[in-house]
Design an enzyme around this catalytic site. Sequence first.
Site, mmCIF file in Angstrom:
data_model
loop_
_atom_site.group_PDB
_atom_site.id
_atom_site.type_symbol
_atom_site.label_atom_id
_atom_site.label_comp_id
_atom_site.label_asym_id
_atom_site.label_seq_id
_atom_site.Cartn_x
_atom_site.Cartn_y
_atom_site.Cartn_z
ATOM 1 N N GLY A 122 2.330 2.074 10.861
ATOM 2 C CA GLY A 122 3.289 3.175 10.750
ATOM 3 C C GLY A 122 3.981 3.525 12.054
ATOM 4 O O GLY A 122 4.616 4.582 12.155
ATOM 5 N N GLU B 85 -7.088 4.464 7.804
ATOM 6 C CA GLU B 85 -6.934 5.898 7.510
ATOM 7 C C GLU B 85 -8.187 6.437 6.830
ATOM 8 O O GLU B 85 -8.572 7.586 7.035
ATOM 9 C CB GLU B 85 -5.671 6.122 6.673
ATOM 10 N N SER C 129 3.416 -2.258 10.413
ATOM 11 C CA SER C 129 4.867 -2.267 10.667
ATOM 12 C C SER C 129 5.532 -3.579 10.266
ATOM 13 O O SER C 129 6.422 -4.073 10.968
ATOM 14 C CB SER C 129 5.147 -1.924 12.141
ATOM 15 N N ASN D 148 0.865 -1.188 0.000
ATOM 16 C CA ASN D 148 0.000 0.000 0.000
ATOM 17 C C ASN D 148 0.898 1.233 0.000
ATOM 18 O O ASN D 148 1.515 1.559 1.009
ATOM 19 C CB ASN D 148 -0.884 -0.023 1.255
ATOM 20 N N TRP D 149 0.944 1.887 -1.154
ATOM 21 C CA TRP D 149 1.848 3.035 -1.281
ATOM 22 C C TRP D 149 1.290 4.300 -0.628
ATOM 23 O O TRP D 149 1.983 5.300 -0.542
ATOM 24 C CB TRP D 149 2.122 3.322 -2.761
ATOM 25 N N LYS D 150 0.038 4.263 -0.236
ATOM 26 C CA LYS D 150 -0.613 5.452 0.334
ATOM 27 C C LYS D 150 -0.412 6.653 -0.613
ATOM 28 O O LYS D 150 -0.370 6.460 -1.818
ATOM 29 C CB LYS D 150 -0.093 5.736 1.741
ATOM 30 N N HIS E 13 -9.584 0.911 4.760
ATOM 31 C CA HIS E 13 -8.316 1.104 5.487
ATOM 32 C C HIS E 13 -8.592 2.023 6.679
ATOM 33 O O HIS E 13 -9.420 2.930 6.591
ATOM 34 C CB HIS E 13 -7.275 1.718 4.550
ATOM 35 N N GLY F 182 2.778 -1.212 4.305
ATOM 36 C CA GLY F 182 2.774 0.208 3.968
ATOM 37 C C GLY F 182 4.182 0.694 3.677
ATOM 38 O O GLY F 182 4.724 0.490 2.589
ATOM 39 N N GLY F 183 4.795 1.314 4.665
ATOM 40 C CA GLY F 183 6.105 1.960 4.497
ATOM 41 C C GLY F 183 7.144 1.109 3.780
ATOM 42 O O GLY F 183 7.822 1.593 2.863
ATOM 43 N N GLU G 32 -5.531 -5.220 10.567
ATOM 44 C CA GLU G 32 -4.573 -4.134 10.746
ATOM 45 C C GLU G 32 -4.874 -3.393 12.052
ATOM 46 O O GLU G 32 -5.683 -2.448 12.058
ATOM 47 C CB GLU G 32 -4.674 -3.155 9.576
HETATM 48 C C1 PEP Z 1 -0.749 0.140 5.956
HETATM 49 O O1 PEP Z 1 -0.659 1.207 5.412
HETATM 50 O O2 PEP Z 1 -1.729 -0.566 5.752
HETATM 51 C C2 PEP Z 1 0.328 -0.283 6.854
HETATM 52 C C3 PEP Z 1 0.214 -1.444 7.455
HETATM 53 O O3 PEP Z 1 1.398 0.556 7.013
HETATM 54 P P1 PEP Z 1 2.832 0.204 7.680
HETATM 55 O O4 PEP Z 1 3.313 -1.091 7.073
HETATM 56 O O5 PEP Z 1 3.702 1.359 7.311
HETATM 57 O O6 PEP Z 1 2.614 0.061 9.152
#
Ligand code: PEP
Length: 264
Positions: free
Chosen positions: A182, A106, A222, A14-16, A104, A243-244, A176
């Site tokens: 994050g 967010e 994470s 997930n590049w956000k 998600h 994500g990251g 999640e």
């Molecule tokens: C996400 O954006 O769904 C996520 C899990 O981010 P991260 O891996 O950065 O915690």
Amino acid sequence: MSPASPRRPLISGNWKMNFDHLEAIHAIRDLGLRIQPGDVQGVDVSIHPPFTDLRSAQTVLEAESIPVALGAQTCAAEDAGAFTGEISPVMLAKLHVTYVIVGHSERRTLFHESDETVAAKMKAVHRNGMTPICCVGESIDEREAGLTRDRLATQVGSAVRALPGDVVAGMVLAYEPIWAIGTGQAATPEDAQDACAWIRGVVADAVGEEVGAQVRIQYGGSVKAENTAELMACPDLDGLLVGGASLDASQFIEIVRASAHPGR
Ligand code: PEP
């Protein structure tokens, strides 16, 4: 619940709101140069760039035969009409989008998406021949108040009731925990397994044991190459939403590789 079930892992990036379309082309080429056919023999991989990158991403993935599916991060619940600023699921399907992330945290938190909105989006994704990845998870306050299972049951129940029972088997759920996204503080494998097994049980209660055994459940929060194998060893966990770490092709490919071999 069913460790022997032949559920094929799905690793999703997930590049956000990162990478413009030129940066996306560069990142996908980088991924394409690193990925080997063996890396995806037992694992499905998807990337979820921002909307403005999708056409470029589709072109590069298809032209260079990169074995990675294209995904989106959300979509409208309606197919067309007076919805200024929205992106239709019809438009996504036209770009060969395979997976759409729905709900998600967010989106739920910052954009006030309710379980009803998430359910409507699930229907829209399915109606247009794509697969929803529905995110569920508790906040730190809910966790500390002992409400994790209740929260997951409500979110999962609402999402799976949006689709016909046989279709639920092919959808993806992503556990999640909001406190892990994050933050660098991933759930322990024990906590992730406990939540994923609970989610599978909720699906089984709602639409039957067989569907519960088939649905794929990702963990997100994470994830890094270093914690991938221990998470993927959890019997009810069938993939990762990253994500990251998905923004760096070298890290992402390490996660894909580590996912394929933890004794599954
Ligand atoms: C996400 O954006 O769904 C996520 C899990 O981010 P991260 O891996 O950065 O915690």
